[in-house]
Enzyme design. Structure first.
Site, PDB file in Angstrom:
ATOM      1  CB  SER A  92      30.186  31.404  42.463  1.00  0.00           C
ATOM      2  OG  SER A  92      30.146  32.531  41.635  1.00  0.00           O
TER       3      SER A  92
HETATM    4  N1  SAM Z   1      30.421  31.811  37.016  1.00  0.00           N
HETATM    5  C1  SAM Z   1      31.646  31.753  37.762  1.00  0.00           C
HETATM    6  C2  SAM Z   1      31.751  30.454  38.529  1.00  0.00           C
HETATM    7  O1  SAM Z   1      31.234  29.470  38.061  1.00  0.00           O
HETATM    8  O2  SAM Z   1      32.398  30.407  39.579  1.00  0.00           O
HETATM    9  C3  SAM Z   1      31.827  32.898  38.718  1.00  0.00           C
HETATM   10  C4  SAM Z   1      32.008  34.146  38.036  1.00  0.00           C
HETATM   11  S1  SAM Z   1      32.692  35.482  38.931  1.00  0.00           S
HETATM   12  C5  SAM Z   1      31.836  35.525  40.444  1.00  0.00           C
HETATM   13  C6  SAM Z   1      31.958  36.793  37.981  1.00  0.00           C
HETATM   14  C7  SAM Z   1      32.546  36.945  36.597  1.00  0.00           C
HETATM   15  O3  SAM Z   1      31.797  37.932  35.898  1.00  0.00           O
HETATM   16  C8  SAM Z   1      33.995  37.426  36.579  1.00  0.00           C
HETATM   17  O4  SAM Z   1      34.785  36.504  35.903  1.00  0.00           O
HETATM   18  C9  SAM Z   1      33.920  38.767  35.860  1.00  0.00           C
HETATM   19  O5  SAM Z   1      35.061  39.048  35.072  1.00  0.00           O
HETATM   20  C10 SAM Z   1      32.686  38.579  35.010  1.00  0.00           C
HETATM   21  N2  SAM Z   1      32.035  39.801  34.552  1.00  0.00           N
HETATM   22  C11 SAM Z   1      31.839  40.981  35.209  1.00  0.00           C
HETATM   23  N3  SAM Z   1      31.178  41.847  34.412  1.00  0.00           N
HETATM   24  C12 SAM Z   1      30.946  41.212  33.230  1.00  0.00           C
HETATM   25  C13 SAM Z   1      30.302  41.573  32.011  1.00  0.00           C
HETATM   26  N4  SAM Z   1      29.752  42.776  31.834  1.00  0.00           N
HETATM   27  N5  SAM Z   1      30.252  40.663  31.016  1.00  0.00           N
HETATM   28  C14 SAM Z   1      30.787  39.423  31.170  1.00  0.00           C
HETATM   29  N6  SAM Z   1      31.417  39.021  32.290  1.00  0.00           N
HETATM   30  C15 SAM Z   1      31.485  39.905  33.314  1.00  0.00           C
END
Ligand code: SAM
Length: 218
Positions: free
Chosen positions: A68
């Site tokens: 992010s």
């Molecule tokens: N928190 C991260 C950071 O510090 O940069 C950014 C995360 S990224 C924007 C969003 C994440 O959510 C992705 O890795 C994606 O695979 C995960 N994701 C999407 N749907 C999800 C779900 N239902 N359960 C867990 N993770 C999920």
């Protein structure tokens, strides 16, 4: 796996400048800014891209996902009003950068990721950096009932609605921060649980996240 974790003056200086950028963009919480100034964001990048690590941008981390944007991480974290010892559920571990920020603030963090490759990488990298959350692999749109209730819940992917099961897993006085909207843009929503079935909801600024995929999501 061999990691190259070097934090020299160049990266430290870039991190200081990033903190100044975030302050100019309106982040005021001193503890959040201190955490951003401490966590080496370049450790989540391949060395070839270290020059991108302290720009205020999201960046690909593989599997179609992103680390992010620092402003977004700071914005969501500020809204959580973390107190030392708070039990926090993070949905969407990704590379684990947000997780480290929460841990720097003294939270006890449970974090869940649905993509196995990202999960496998993060469970190695974070402890190597000295960060030890409780990791889970699976669909976080249903929360993690076994460890509930949580003082705070943060969702780092865009949801179509606020998942009911997450509200259930919040303690009274707890806060949920979640981006809600369509695939193109989402509004940041905060929900304060004031009583067992009472919630105070605020709709804030617009962001663009990768989608939350799961049973209570897309
Ligand atoms: N928190 C991260 C950071 O510090 O940069 C950014 C995360 S990224 C924007 C969003 C994440 O959510 C992705 O890795 C994606 O695979 C995960 N994701 C999407 N749907 C999800 C779900 N239902 N359960 C867990 N993770 C999920």
């Amino acid at each position: 796996m061999a990691y190259k974790f070097i934090d020299n003056y160049r990266e430290q200086g870039a991190r200081k400048r990033l903190v100044e950028v975030l302050q100019k963009k309106g982040i005021t919480d001193e503890q959040v800014l201190k955490a951003i100034g401490k966590v080496p964001r370049h450790f989540f990048f391949d060395e070839t891209f270290w020059n991108q690590a302290y720009k205020d941008i999201a960046f690909p981390i593989g599997e179609g996902q992103t680390i992010s944007q620092p402003y977004t991480v700071a914005y969501q974290t500020e809204l959580l009003h973390i107190r030392k010892g708070d039990k926090v559920l993070e949905i969407g571990t990704g590379c684990g950068y947000q997780t480290c920020i929460l841990l720097e603030l003294g939270a006890r963090v449970c974090t869940i990721e649905r993509q196995e490759k990202l999960y496998e990488r993060t469970i190695q990298v974070l402890p190597y950096m000295g960060y030890k959350p409780k990791f889970f692999l699976g669909d976080g749109s249903v929360g993690i009932p076994g460890d509930a209730p949580y003082d705070k819940i943060i969702v780092t992917a865009g949801a179509p609605t606020v998942p009911d099961l997450l509200l259930k897993q919040l303690s009274i006085g707890g806060i949920l921060v979640i981006p809600v909207g369509d695939e193109k843009s989402q509004k940041m929503v905060t929900v304060l649980k004031t009583a067992e079935h009472d919630y105070e909801r605020h709709v804030l600024d617009t962001f663009r996240f990768v989608p939350l995929v799961g049973d209570r999501a897309w």
